[in-house]
Design an enzyme around this catalytic site. Structure first.
Site, mmCIF file in Angstrom:
data_model
loop_
_atom_site.group_PDB
_atom_site.id
_atom_site.type_symbol
_atom_site.label_atom_id
_atom_site.label_comp_id
_atom_site.label_asym_id
_atom_site.label_seq_id
_atom_site.Cartn_x
_atom_site.Cartn_y
_atom_site.Cartn_z
ATOM 1 C CB CYS A 79 -38.950 48.037 7.333
ATOM 2 S SG CYS A 79 -39.815 46.685 8.198
ATOM 3 C CG HIS A 185 -37.690 49.771 11.540
ATOM 4 N ND1 HIS A 185 -38.506 50.543 10.735
ATOM 5 C CD2 HIS A 185 -38.311 48.569 11.643
ATOM 6 C CE1 HIS A 185 -39.571 49.854 10.378
ATOM 7 N NE2 HIS A 185 -39.479 48.645 10.915
ATOM 8 C CD GLU A 187 -37.180 53.842 11.183
ATOM 9 O OE1 GLU A 187 -38.263 53.258 11.070
ATOM 10 O OE2 GLU A 187 -36.163 53.521 10.532
#
Length: 203
Positions: A79, A185, A187
């Site tokens: 990001c 992202h 995650e």
């Protein structure tokens, strides 16, 4: 061991949890010696470019990250962390980045149609421009990942390995040798994101 760089900006613990889920050993650290000894580096980031690059430089970790990457150590920016890899950002001013990926960071508003909402938030498909990129080895073209951003990489076609459509073709991921960046992202991107992190781990 993978060093997740702690410089006061980033989703550190959610990233660590994702690496834990795939069995990768990580450490959250702002210690230069630990980063030097690590096998790989993750540069996270959320918020504004100016604040992030200032904090990184105040710690002196910018020089460590550049040197380790130039020595061939795998590095991934996520990001805002990806945006910091670029030459320059024009987010509320003009600021130099780390210069590891050639290109600039500009507002999405300069690229997408006027009626599109900013920030760009949500799930979008990845369109590979380099299907051989190592971080994509465990996913397929068209898999969806999660984005939250108002700025994007431009003038970086030579290093762009994936794009996403949001009224225009936005830079979704970049790579240059051992250096990788994801605008999305991993995650927060479920199994697809975990497989991207797994691809990085096996670089």
């Amino acid at each position: 061991m993978i060093a997740i760089v702690d410089y006061g900006v980033g989703n550190l613990f959610s990233l660590k949890s994702s690496f834990d889920a795939i069995g990768a050993e990580t450490i959250i650290t702002g210690d230069a010696d630990v980063i030097r000894k690590a096998d790989k580096i993750i540069l996270p980031g959320v918020g504004a470019f100016e604040d992030a690059i200032k904090k990184l430089r105040l710690t002196g970790l910018d020089k460590i990250i550049i040197k380790e990457a130039e020595n061939g150590k795998p590095l991934m920016g996520i990001c805002l962390g990806m945006q910091l890899l670029f030459d320059k950002s024009f987010e509320y001013g003009e600021y130099d980045g780390l210069g590891l990926i050639h290109g600039e960071i500009r507002s999405i508003s300069e690229v997408v149609p006027k009626d599109y909402k900013i920030p760009h938030i949500g799930w979008n498909a990845l369109n590979f421009t380099d299907k051989e990129c190592k971080i994509f080895r465990f996913i397929k073209n068209g898999d969806f990942v999660y984005f939250v951003h108002s700025y994007c990489g431009v003038d970086c076609r030579e290093n762009t390995v994936a794009t996403a459509e949001y009224g225009a073709s936005l830079t979704a991921a970049v790579a240059r040798g051992n250096i990788y960046g994801c605008q999305f992202h991993p995650e927060k991107s479920g199994a697809v994101g975990l497989n991207i992190l797994r691809g990085f781990c096996e670089d």
